[in-house]
Motif scaffolding. Structure first.
Motif, short mmCIF file in Angstrom:
data_model
loop_
_atom_site.label_atom_id
_atom_site.label_comp_id
_atom_site.label_asym_id
_atom_site.label_seq_id
_atom_site.Cartn_x
_atom_site.Cartn_y
_atom_site.Cartn_z
N THR A 29 2.43 15.40 3.05
CA THR A 29 2.15 14.23 2.24
C THR A 29 1.44 14.69 0.97
OG1 THR A 29 1.23 11.99 2.28
CG2 THR A 29 -0.13 13.71 3.26
N TRP A 33 1.35 10.14 -3.60
CA TRP A 33 2.15 9.19 -2.81
C TRP A 33 1.22 8.20 -2.11
CZ3 TRP A 33 2.73 6.86 1.82
CH2 TRP A 33 3.93 6.17 2.05
N ARG A 37 1.37 4.24 -3.06
CA ARG A 37 2.01 3.35 -2.08
C ARG A 37 1.02 2.51 -1.29
NH1 ARG A 37 5.85 2.36 -4.34
NH2 ARG A 37 6.93 1.48 -2.54
N THR A 38 -0.27 2.95 -1.24
CA THR A 38 -1.23 2.23 -0.38
C THR A 38 -2.57 1.91 -1.06
OG1 THR A 38 -2.41 4.17 0.51
CG2 THR A 38 -0.33 3.57 1.59
N CYS A 113 -5.50 -6.06 14.05
CA CYS A 113 -6.19 -6.20 12.75
C CYS A 113 -6.69 -7.62 12.48
CB CYS A 113 -5.28 -5.75 11.62
SG CYS A 113 -4.72 -4.05 11.82
N ARG A 152 3.46 11.24 9.28
CA ARG A 152 2.92 10.86 7.96
C ARG A 152 3.10 9.38 7.65
NH1 ARG A 152 7.06 13.24 3.36
NH2 ARG A 152 8.87 12.00 3.92
N ASN A 153 4.02 8.72 8.39
CA ASN A 153 4.22 7.29 8.16
C ASN A 153 3.01 6.46 8.58
OD1 ASN A 153 7.01 7.14 7.20
ND2 ASN A 153 7.47 8.08 9.18
N VAL A 156 -1.78 8.53 7.57
CA VAL A 156 -2.50 8.46 6.29
C VAL A 156 -3.15 7.09 6.08
CG1 VAL A 156 -0.89 10.12 5.27
CG2 VAL A 156 -0.49 7.68 4.93
N MET A 209 5.12 2.33 14.03
CA MET A 209 5.14 1.22 13.08
C MET A 209 6.42 1.20 12.26
SD MET A 209 2.37 0.35 10.11
CE MET A 209 2.88 1.71 9.05
N GLY A 211 6.94 0.18 9.04
CA GLY A 211 6.07 -0.14 7.91
C GLY A 211 6.62 -1.22 7.00
N HIS A 246 -7.70 -8.75 4.99
CA HIS A 246 -7.58 -7.51 5.77
C HIS A 246 -7.16 -6.38 4.83
CE1 HIS A 246 -6.59 -4.55 8.64
NE2 HIS A 246 -5.29 -4.68 8.51
N ALA A 248 -5.27 -3.39 4.47
CA ALA A 248 -4.24 -2.48 4.98
C ALA A 248 -3.60 -1.68 3.87
CB ALA A 248 -3.17 -3.27 5.73
N ASN A 249 -3.37 -2.33 2.74
CA ASN A 249 -2.61 -1.70 1.66
C ASN A 249 -2.90 -2.49 0.39
OD1 ASN A 249 -0.47 -1.13 -0.18
ND2 ASN A 249 0.78 -0.38 1.52
N ARG A 251 -1.20 -2.93 -2.14
CA ARG A 251 -0.04 -3.69 -2.61
C ARG A 251 0.10 -5.01 -1.85
NH1 ARG A 251 3.76 0.33 -0.90
NH2 ARG A 251 5.46 -1.02 -1.55
N ASN A 276 -7.31 1.58 6.44
CA ASN A 276 -7.20 0.39 7.28
C ASN A 276 -8.04 0.61 8.54
OD1 ASN A 276 -6.40 -1.60 9.05
ND2 ASN A 276 -4.20 -1.40 8.64
O1 UT7 Z 1 -2.74 -3.82 9.52
C1 UT7 Z 1 -1.36 -3.72 9.46
C2 UT7 Z 1 -1.03 -2.28 9.63
N1 UT7 Z 1 0.00 -1.73 8.86
C3 UT7 Z 1 0.31 -2.00 7.58
O2 UT7 Z 1 -0.21 -2.85 6.94
C4 UT7 Z 1 1.39 -1.18 6.95
C5 UT7 Z 1 2.31 -2.01 6.11
N2 UT7 Z 1 3.29 -1.17 5.45
C6 UT7 Z 1 2.96 -0.40 4.40
O3 UT7 Z 1 1.84 -0.37 3.98
C7 UT7 Z 1 4.07 0.39 3.75
O4 UT7 Z 1 5.30 0.01 4.29
C8 UT7 Z 1 3.87 1.93 3.93
C9 UT7 Z 1 2.67 2.38 3.13
C10 UT7 Z 1 3.68 2.29 5.39
C11 UT7 Z 1 5.10 2.65 3.43
O5 UT7 Z 1 5.30 2.33 2.06
P1 UT7 Z 1 6.77 2.07 1.51
O6 UT7 Z 1 6.66 1.88 0.06
O7 UT7 Z 1 7.33 0.95 2.33
O8 UT7 Z 1 7.48 3.44 1.77
P2 UT7 Z 1 8.75 3.73 2.68
O9 UT7 Z 1 8.40 3.57 4.12
O10 UT7 Z 1 9.89 2.93 2.15
O11 UT7 Z 1 8.99 5.25 2.38
C12 UT7 Z 1 9.37 5.71 1.10
C13 UT7 Z 1 9.49 7.21 1.15
C14 UT7 Z 1 10.31 7.71 2.35
O12 UT7 Z 1 11.05 8.81 1.91
P3 UT7 Z 1 12.63 8.66 1.58
O13 UT7 Z 1 13.25 8.19 2.87
O14 UT7 Z 1 12.72 7.64 0.49
O15 UT7 Z 1 13.03 10.04 1.18
C15 UT7 Z 1 9.27 8.19 3.32
O16 UT7 Z 1 9.73 9.21 4.16
O17 UT7 Z 1 8.19 7.79 1.31
C16 UT7 Z 1 8.19 8.69 2.40
N3 UT7 Z 1 6.88 8.73 3.01
C17 UT7 Z 1 5.90 9.55 2.61
N4 UT7 Z 1 5.85 10.48 1.66
C18 UT7 Z 1 4.68 11.13 1.50
C19 UT7 Z 1 6.43 7.95 4.02
N5 UT7 Z 1 5.15 8.27 4.30
C20 UT7 Z 1 4.81 9.26 3.44
C21 UT7 Z 1 3.63 9.98 3.21
N6 UT7 Z 1 3.60 10.91 2.25
N7 UT7 Z 1 2.51 9.77 3.96
#
Ligand code: UT7
Length: 319
Positions: A29, A33, A37-38, A113, A152-153, A156, A209, A211, A246, A248-249, A251, A276
């Protein structure tokens, strides 16, 4: 008419900080990123010997000091947690013993949560019915225990911490309303598929998850549940001073604020520093903003959470 009112807040976060740069050494990671993203820059992680009840203890003691109550005043103790010290007894019972309390009722609430909002709603109903004169409500998590540090999903996103409030009866609100929701059809979007059976741990003990689904659902229901609270109290969004969502993110938080028409300057945000912390995130954020003087006595504040289950809910309060 009896209402409940927050008489004091407290929180505790473990000393050890895990930065995004630290995570770069553990899993594939990078800081850019994670931040983009978070919004998360770092999270706090429990010391090896710290249990959820230890984090809860320090938050609870700070809330009780702020409310000027002693453990013997407390007749209801609710701990919202997804990461209990043991399968049983409840973390609330461990906390009760650590506080030196021998009376009252103590139990845990599990709504991931949204757990703190659920626990607050329950305590509010106890106080309103005359069943409690002093309730201690804690959200505490050692959520990093549930992480797969190779995934990594998820790894982090989360951190450890605790927050607490003391509720006392009052002639005026206090807590205006609470609204709770859940929909178990979404259980497989965010879950830890482990259990204990025949004396053995079975399944997987780490967070799984989807996500994207969680993200979309969170943005939809946080706005809905906030509007539900405002409508129930015949209030306009401009009449609420603060939103404590809450954490979490960033965004999800910013999308919710935008949909509701609340300026970012009226939203309490801690996700950058804490990640989170699940059931701890709302009381932690509330306490920080009370202590740094942003949230002032008398101000209307909207708390809103969403999490595994799915569960979601709100509490509209006057500090
Ligand atoms: O309390 C509730 C608990 N959970 C949450 O609130 C989580 C809610 N979801 C989220 O916050 C977001 O969906 C995430 C932060 C988990 C993911 O963000 P995203 O913008 O939806 O990213 P994505 O899952 O669409 O992934 C985009 C890319 C992927 O690569 P490819 O397939 O486009 O090549 C992932 O593999 O980012 C990649 N990726 C990472 N890269 C670097 C996913 N995790 C990571 C990471 N570092 N940690």
């Amino acid at each position: 008419m009896i209402y409940s009112k927050i008489a004091g807040t407290g929180s505790y976060i473990p000393e050890h900080i895990l930065t995004n740069q630290d995570l770069e050494k553990i899993v594939e990671t990078n800081d850019a990123w994670i931040q983009s993203r978070t919004g998360i820059r770092q999270r706090h992680v429990r010391a090896e010997n710290q249990l959820t009840s230890d984090l809860a203890l320090l938050a609870a003691q700070r809330a009780m000091a702020a409310a000027v109550v002693t453990p013997s005043d407390v007749d209801l103790l609710i701990v919202a947690t997804t990461t209990p010290d043991m399968v049983f007894p409840s973390t609330a019972c461990f906390l009760q013993a650590k506080l030196g309390m021998t009376g009252g009722a103590a139990f845990d609430v599990q709504a991931v949560c949204t757990g703190f909002v659920y626990a607050l709603a329950i305590a509010d109903k106890f106080i309103r019915s005359g069943g409690s004169k002093c309730a201690l409500v804690v959200g505490a998590e050692t959520f990093t225990n549930l992480l797969d540090w190779d995934d990594r999903n998820t790894c982090v996103l989360f951190g450890d911490g605790a927050g607490a409030v003391v509720l006392r009866p009052s002639d005026a609100p206090g807590i205006y309303s609470t609204h709770l929701h859940s929909d178990g059809r979404y259980a497989n979007k965010l879950f830890v598929p482990g259990s204990v059976c025949g004396g053995k741990a079975t399944g997987s003990p780490t967070v799984k998850m989807d996500g994207g689904s969680v993200f979309r659902f969170a943005v939809k229901v946080l706005d809905q549940v906030c509007r539900e609270a405002l409508e129930a109290n015949h209030l306009n969004v401009s009449e609420v001073d603060w939103l404590v969502p809450h954490q979490a993110n960033i965004r999800i938080i910013e999308s919710t604020a935008l949909k509701m028409g609340i300026d970012k300057s009226r939203v309490i945000v801690t996700v950058g520093d804490h990640g989170n912390t699940s059931a701890a995130s709302i009381p932690l954020a509330l306490d920080l903003a009370v202590r740094d003087g942003r949230i002032k006595p008398g101000q209307p504040v909207l708390l809103a959470g969403v999490g595994g289950g799915f569960t979601w809910g709100s509490a509209l309060i006057r500090m």
